[in-house]
Design a protein around this motif. Structure first.
Motif, PDB file in Angstrom:
ATOM      1  N   ASN A 102      -9.929  -7.018  -5.438  1.00 15.29           N
ATOM      2  CA  ASN A 102      -8.601  -6.644  -4.956  1.00 15.29           C
ATOM      3  C   ASN A 102      -7.797  -5.927  -6.040  1.00 15.29           C
ATOM      4  OD1 ASN A 102      -9.064  -7.737  -2.436  1.00 15.29           O
ATOM      5  ND2 ASN A 102      -8.094  -9.691  -2.911  1.00 15.29           N
TER       6      ASN A 102
ATOM      7  N   VAL B  77      -0.239  -5.088   7.452  1.00 14.67           N
ATOM      8  CA  VAL B  77      -1.629  -5.257   7.038  1.00 14.67           C
ATOM      9  C   VAL B  77      -1.654  -6.237   5.875  1.00 14.67           C
ATOM     10  CG1 VAL B  77      -3.694  -4.152   6.115  1.00 14.67           C
ATOM     11  CG2 VAL B  77      -2.243  -2.912   7.726  1.00 14.67           C
ATOM     12  N   ASN B  78      -2.468  -7.272   5.969  1.00 11.05           N
ATOM     13  CA  ASN B  78      -2.648  -8.229   4.870  1.00 11.05           C
ATOM     14  C   ASN B  78      -4.007  -7.956   4.263  1.00 11.05           C
ATOM     15  OD1 ASN B  78      -2.483 -10.334   3.103  1.00 11.05           O
ATOM     16  ND2 ASN B  78      -1.914 -11.864   4.621  1.00 11.05           N
ATOM     17  N   GLN B  79      -4.033  -7.191   3.181  1.00 11.58           N
ATOM     18  CA  GLN B  79      -5.302  -6.710   2.643  1.00 11.58           C
ATOM     19  C   GLN B  79      -5.185  -6.471   1.146  1.00 11.58           C
ATOM     20  OE1 GLN B  79      -6.124  -3.304   1.609  1.00 11.58           O
ATOM     21  NE2 GLN B  79      -8.262  -3.775   1.337  1.00 11.58           N
TER      22      GLN B  79
ATOM     23  N   GLN C 163       1.129  -5.786   3.235  1.00 10.20           N
ATOM     24  CA  GLN C 163       1.591  -4.405   3.347  1.00 10.20           C
ATOM     25  C   GLN C 163       2.380  -4.222   4.638  1.00 10.20           C
ATOM     26  OE1 GLN C 163      -1.845  -1.855   3.011  1.00 10.20           O
ATOM     27  NE2 GLN C 163      -2.684  -3.017   1.297  1.00 10.20           N
TER      28      GLN C 163
ATOM     29  N   ILE D 258      -5.737   2.138   8.389  1.00  8.32           N
ATOM     30  CA  ILE D 258      -5.117   0.879   8.808  1.00  8.32           C
ATOM     31  C   ILE D 258      -5.152  -0.144   7.677  1.00  8.32           C
ATOM     32  CG2 ILE D 258      -5.419  -1.138  10.317  1.00  8.32           C
ATOM     33  CD1 ILE D 258      -6.306   0.810  12.514  1.00  8.32           C
ATOM     34  N   THR D 259      -6.286  -0.220   6.975  1.00  7.99           N
ATOM     35  CA  THR D 259      -6.433  -1.199   5.895  1.00  7.99           C
ATOM     36  C   THR D 259      -5.845  -0.710   4.578  1.00  7.99           C
ATOM     37  OG1 THR D 259      -8.620  -0.331   5.285  1.00  7.99           O
ATOM     38  CG2 THR D 259      -8.548  -2.097   6.918  1.00  7.99           C
TER      39      THR D 259
ATOM     40  N   MET E 195      -7.273   1.518   2.695  1.00 11.27           N
ATOM     41  CA  MET E 195      -8.367   1.818   1.766  1.00 11.27           C
ATOM     42  C   MET E 195      -8.674   3.310   1.674  1.00 11.27           C
ATOM     43  SD  MET E 195     -11.065  -1.309   2.389  1.00 11.27           S
ATOM     44  CE  MET E 195     -12.162  -0.666   1.119  1.00 11.27           C
TER      45      MET E 195
ATOM     46  N   LEU F  37      -9.580   3.541  10.754  1.00 11.03           N
ATOM     47  CA  LEU F  37      -9.688   2.136  10.360  1.00 11.03           C
ATOM     48  C   LEU F  37      -9.426   1.978   8.873  1.00 11.03           C
ATOM     49  CD1 LEU F  37     -12.907   1.191  12.385  1.00 11.03           C
ATOM     50  CD2 LEU F  37     -10.511   1.038  13.097  1.00 11.03           C
ATOM     51  N   LEU F  38      -9.855   2.954   8.076  1.00  9.26           N
ATOM     52  CA  LEU F  38      -9.592   2.917   6.635  1.00  9.26           C
ATOM     53  C   LEU F  38      -8.096   3.062   6.358  1.00  9.26           C
ATOM     54  CD1 LEU F  38     -12.532   5.175   5.390  1.00  9.26           C
ATOM     55  CD2 LEU F  38     -12.316   2.711   5.058  1.00  9.26           C
TER      56      LEU F  38
END
Length: 467
Positions: free
Chosen positions: A106, A57-59, A64, A309-310, A312, A306-307
């Motif tokens: 961020n 994950v690029n967040q 990540q 996955i990111t 968050m 979805l959260l």
């Protein structure tokens, strides 16, 4: 067979541009979190193809890499390769990057996640002890007036009561400031004499005066935001004091000045403002729940994978803790996780049942056990749902349906443990245990069965045996 995380970590570092492309690296419970100098040097496909990597994950300004339960082994191997982690230039504050609005956002997200992630084991441990005490009391094994009951309950409650101190210790690493000074200032907020002054008045009223300046009466136990914000400010105060104090006086004058400046700021400004922010966030959650009712829980159930996955999902940790501290329970985020977590277990079981790929079957079965028993869903998300795409849809639908049912039932968590088959006891209502147990069992079974059936109905493109 045990994986060689030295070799895995070496391959990861090579494919993200090498040692010279890494500014810093940290980790949470399942992910390596890299800050890289040039994202163009990352070989994304090669990283994803690395044995032992579940996903990428690029967040939040971070690259990540999802490793799973063995992330600490991989992290320690990465640290051996260069100037990373707490020893890095970025962590020491020696290297600055230009700030933008996106960068600020961020940084805030990274500060919350980076601070709270190391505390999760203590929070889970305390939560499970408190749940055990509640169940023993309900079963009549222990009396609420008994000394054993009170001591066990205090053991479970310690991690929450002293949460500001734990937050300060964790945040001090994130913001590169003196951990023990940060702990001492957070400890001031919990000191018995200070608490006595604060609790002698109605919350929000003036409890005392410091040099003629009013100190607002607030309660700091069980809170996150005041200690987090104050530790961030402390990092700037410490650096400023370090510049103005002569070298021969640093060992005594520097810490004294830091205390005399930081402590009043903490109790006069940052602490009360932090409490207001926390209460504002909780009020927003209550508002959404009041307006949408059970749909709020359903929507959160659909969004939760979805959260995760990111990355968050950890942002909700302070909100959950704040709500539990104020009301004794949390009825939006935690109930939504029942369907979300168990659905990923059901999805993985369906994939294991239908796939002809023996390697995928083993991965799916391991992911299912992780989601269903431990409530850890990253293996199921990255190893199965995201990888095969359509099973993720089954999980999202199930999360919404079961979230709505949890909202209709009024389920609320008395602790903060990732929901699973074994930890559903946190949703038992001591005032009405029979009904709540029936709802918990029904929703748990439905989550697994519905996601299993939907996965088989929607289908997925099976992986060839060679993959």
């Amino acid at each position: 067979m045990a994986k060689d995380y030295a070799a895995i970590s070496k391959k990861i570092v090579e494919n993200i541009g090498g040692v010279e492309n890494i500014a810093s690296v940290t980790h949470c419970m399942t992910r390596l979190r890299f800050v890289v100098k040039d994202e163009g040097k990352i070989n994304d496909a090669a990283v994803k193809a690395t044995d032992g990597v579940m996903g990428v994950v690029n967040q939040g300004g971070q690259y990540q890499i999802i490793i799973g339960n063995h992330v600490e082994e991989a992290y320690n191997e990465v640290l051996k390769m260069g100037d990373f982690g707490e020893a890095s230039q970025v962590a020491r504050g020696e290297k600055k990057e230009p700030l933008t609005l996106k960068k600020v956002g961020n940084n805030i997200l990274d500060a919350i996640v980076g601070t709270m992630s190391p505390l999760i084991p203590a929070i889970i441990g305390g939560s499970m002890v408190k749940l055990l005490v509640m169940l023993l009391g309900m079963a009549g094994v222990l009396s609420a007036d008994g000394e054993t009951y009170k001591i066990l309950n205090t053991i479970g409650d310690a991690a929450f009561y002293f949460l500001p101190v734990m937050v300060a210790a964790s945040a001090s690493k994130k913001f590169n400031t003196n951990m023990f000074i940060a702990i001492a200032i957070a400890g001031l907020m919990l000191h018995p004499d200070f608490r006595t002054m604060m609790e002698a008045v109605t919350v929000g009223d003036t409890a005392a005066h410091f040099l003629g300046i009013p100190v607002v009466g607030v309660k700091y136990t069980y809170t996150v935001i005041p200690a987090l914000c104050m530790t961030w400010i402390l990092s700037y105060i410490e650096r400023a004091i370090d510049k103005i104090t002569p070298a021969v006086t640093k060992n005594f004058l520097k810490p004294m000045l830091i205390f005399l400046i930081a402590a009043p700021i903490a109790i006069i400004v940052v602490g009360p403002v932090g409490i207001m922010i926390g209460e504002g966030i909780s009020a927003f959650v209550y508002f959404v729940q009041a307006k949408l009712g059970f749909l709020a829980v359903g929507i959160m159930g659909a969004l939760w994978p979805l959260l995760v996955i990111t990355g968050m999902h950890r942002v909700f940790t302070p909100t959950i803790l704040q709500t539990i501290s104020e009301t004794g329970m949390e009825g939006t985020v935690m109930p939504s996780e029942i369907g979300a977590n168990l659905s990923l277990g059901g999805v993985s079981l369906a994939v294991a049942f239908k796939t002809k790929n023996s390697e995928l079957r083993q991965t799916a079965l391991a992911a299912a056990s992780s989601a269903l028993i431990a409530g850890t869903t990253e293996p199921a998300l990255y190893g199965v749902a995201v990888r095969l795409k359509r099973p993720l849809i089954a999980s999202l639908i199930t999360g919404f349906v079961c979230g709505c049912l949890a909202g209709m039932a009024g389920l609320a968590s008395r602790s903060m443990v990732s929901p699973s088959v074994l930890t559903g006891v946190q949703f038992i209502d001591p005032a009405n245990p029979g009904v709540s147990i029936a709802w918990i069992a029904g929703i748990s079974v439905l989550s697994i069965v519905l996601s299993f059936v939907l996965t088989l109905v929607i289908g997925f493109e099976d992986l060839p045996e060679e993959e």
